[in-house]
Design a protein around this motif. Structure first.
Motif, mmCIF file in Angstrom:
data_model
loop_
_atom_site.group_PDB
_atom_site.id
_atom_site.type_symbol
_atom_site.label_atom_id
_atom_site.label_comp_id
_atom_site.label_asym_id
_atom_site.label_seq_id
_atom_site.Cartn_x
_atom_site.Cartn_y
_atom_site.Cartn_z
ATOM 1 N N THR A 15 2.430 0.658 12.043
ATOM 2 C CA THR A 15 1.568 1.724 11.544
ATOM 3 C C THR A 15 1.631 1.805 10.025
ATOM 4 O O THR A 15 1.556 2.879 9.457
ATOM 5 N N ILE A 16 1.736 0.682 9.385
ATOM 6 C CA ILE A 16 1.718 0.666 7.924
ATOM 7 C C ILE A 16 0.361 1.194 7.490
ATOM 8 O O ILE A 16 -0.670 0.682 7.871
ATOM 9 N N GLY A 17 0.375 2.236 6.697
ATOM 10 C CA GLY A 17 -0.875 2.825 6.246
ATOM 11 C C GLY A 17 -1.298 4.013 7.080
ATOM 12 O O GLY A 17 -2.326 4.611 6.834
ATOM 13 N N GLY A 18 -0.542 4.358 8.084
ATOM 14 C CA GLY A 18 -0.869 5.524 8.878
ATOM 15 C C GLY A 18 -1.440 5.163 10.234
ATOM 16 O O GLY A 18 -1.679 4.011 10.564
ATOM 17 N N ILE A 114 7.090 -4.546 -4.838
ATOM 18 C CA ILE A 114 6.897 -3.737 -3.635
ATOM 19 C C ILE A 114 5.792 -2.709 -3.872
ATOM 20 O O ILE A 114 4.954 -2.477 -2.999
ATOM 21 N N GLN A 115 5.747 -2.128 -5.061
ATOM 22 C CA GLN A 115 4.675 -1.182 -5.376
ATOM 23 C C GLN A 115 3.309 -1.869 -5.335
ATOM 24 O O GLN A 115 2.328 -1.292 -4.861
ATOM 25 N N TYR A 116 3.236 -3.110 -5.792
ATOM 26 C CA TYR A 116 1.985 -3.868 -5.767
ATOM 27 C C TYR A 116 1.541 -4.135 -4.326
ATOM 28 O O TYR A 116 0.375 -3.944 -3.976
ATOM 29 N N VAL A 117 2.481 -4.562 -3.484
ATOM 30 C CA VAL A 117 2.165 -4.819 -2.079
ATOM 31 C C VAL A 117 1.692 -3.536 -1.400
ATOM 32 O O VAL A 117 0.720 -3.548 -0.632
ATOM 33 N N LEU A 118 2.339 -2.436 -1.678
ATOM 34 C CA LEU A 118 1.924 -1.163 -1.080
ATOM 35 C C LEU A 118 0.534 -0.739 -1.552
ATOM 36 O O LEU A 118 -0.230 -0.152 -0.789
ATOM 37 N N SER A 124 -6.374 -1.842 2.000
ATOM 38 C CA SER A 124 -6.820 -2.342 3.309
ATOM 39 C C SER A 124 -6.980 -1.219 4.330
ATOM 40 O O SER A 124 -7.766 -1.333 5.261
ATOM 41 N N VAL A 125 -6.253 -0.137 4.148
ATOM 42 C CA VAL A 125 -6.359 0.999 5.067
ATOM 43 C C VAL A 125 -7.771 1.583 5.025
ATOM 44 O O VAL A 125 -8.299 2.017 6.050
ATOM 45 N N ASN A 131 -13.570 0.781 10.006
ATOM 46 C CA ASN A 131 -13.629 0.160 11.325
ATOM 47 C C ASN A 131 -13.501 1.208 12.427
ATOM 48 O O ASN A 131 -14.228 1.180 13.423
ATOM 49 N N LEU A 132 -12.594 2.142 12.257
ATOM 50 C CA LEU A 132 -12.423 3.220 13.234
ATOM 51 C C LEU A 132 -13.670 4.080 13.320
ATOM 52 O O LEU A 132 -14.112 4.450 14.416
#
Length: 191
Positions: A15-18, A114-118, A124-125, A131-132
């Motif tokens: 659930t990365i991103g919620g 790590i901040q960049y990846v997040l 992407s979220v 999509n949802l």
């Protein structure tokens, strides 16, 4: 049974991103591959989840309940077992991550990589939420099959009115929800 338990555990881990990143995955899986719920039941579960905090847990518990209810001759006992198993296997990974991962997260707060990846995950979220919205919109506007002849014109009318009210009059969300409730109730009484 094993596949089922891992389904909810995997959904909790990823659930990365919620929760909005996992709900479309779960919805497609349980309605189109496993056939535990109908698309209408899944939309009802999502609507239920949006009325309370913690939509992922609510949606997954609802899926577990409805799967037990639908596949065991409408047994409330099996529905309750499905709900409890789903909740347990959804929360289990979270507790494991908290105990194991908390010290690592504290040390990585200042790490630029790590901040960049997040930040990429956050971007992407947005796509996943779109999509949802498409998944839910298709289920509401085309409840049976995706064909122009099957378009629910009453739902399309209300979508247009809602968009108009939101953008033209900047109506608050609570007011829009109450108006939608009234519109649905009037349709129920008239049809």
């Amino acid at each position: 049974m094993e596949r089922t338990l891992f389904l909810f555990t995997k959904s909790a881990y990823f659930t990365i991103g919620g929760s909005y990143t996992v709900i479309p995955y779960i919805a497609g899986l349980v309605t189109e591959k496993l056939f535990w719920l109908t698309k209408t039941q899944m939309i009802d579960g999502f609507a239920l989840a949006e009325t309370t905090p913690g939509p992922l847990v609510i949606v997954l518990a609802y899926v577990g309940f409805m799967a037990g209810f639908n596949h065991f001759d409408h047994s409330y006992v099996m529905a309750a077992v499905g709900l409890v198993a789903t909740a347990y296997f959804t929360f289990l990974p979270n507790f494991a991550l908290i105990f194991v991962g908390a010290p690592l997260i504290e040390r990585s707060q200042k790490n630029v990589a790590i901040q960049y990846v997040l930040s990429l995950v956050t971007a992407s979220v947005v796509g996943v939420i779109v999509n949802l919205a498409c998944y839910l919109g298709q289920g509401i506007l085309f409840p049976k099959v995706f064909a122009v002849a099957e378009l629910d014109w009453k739902a399309l009318l209300w979508v247009a009115v809602s968009v108009f009210l939101l953008f033209r009059y900047r109506i608050g969300m609570l007011h829009l929800i109450l108006l939608s409730l009234l519109y649905g109730f009037l349709l129920y009484l008239l049809l």
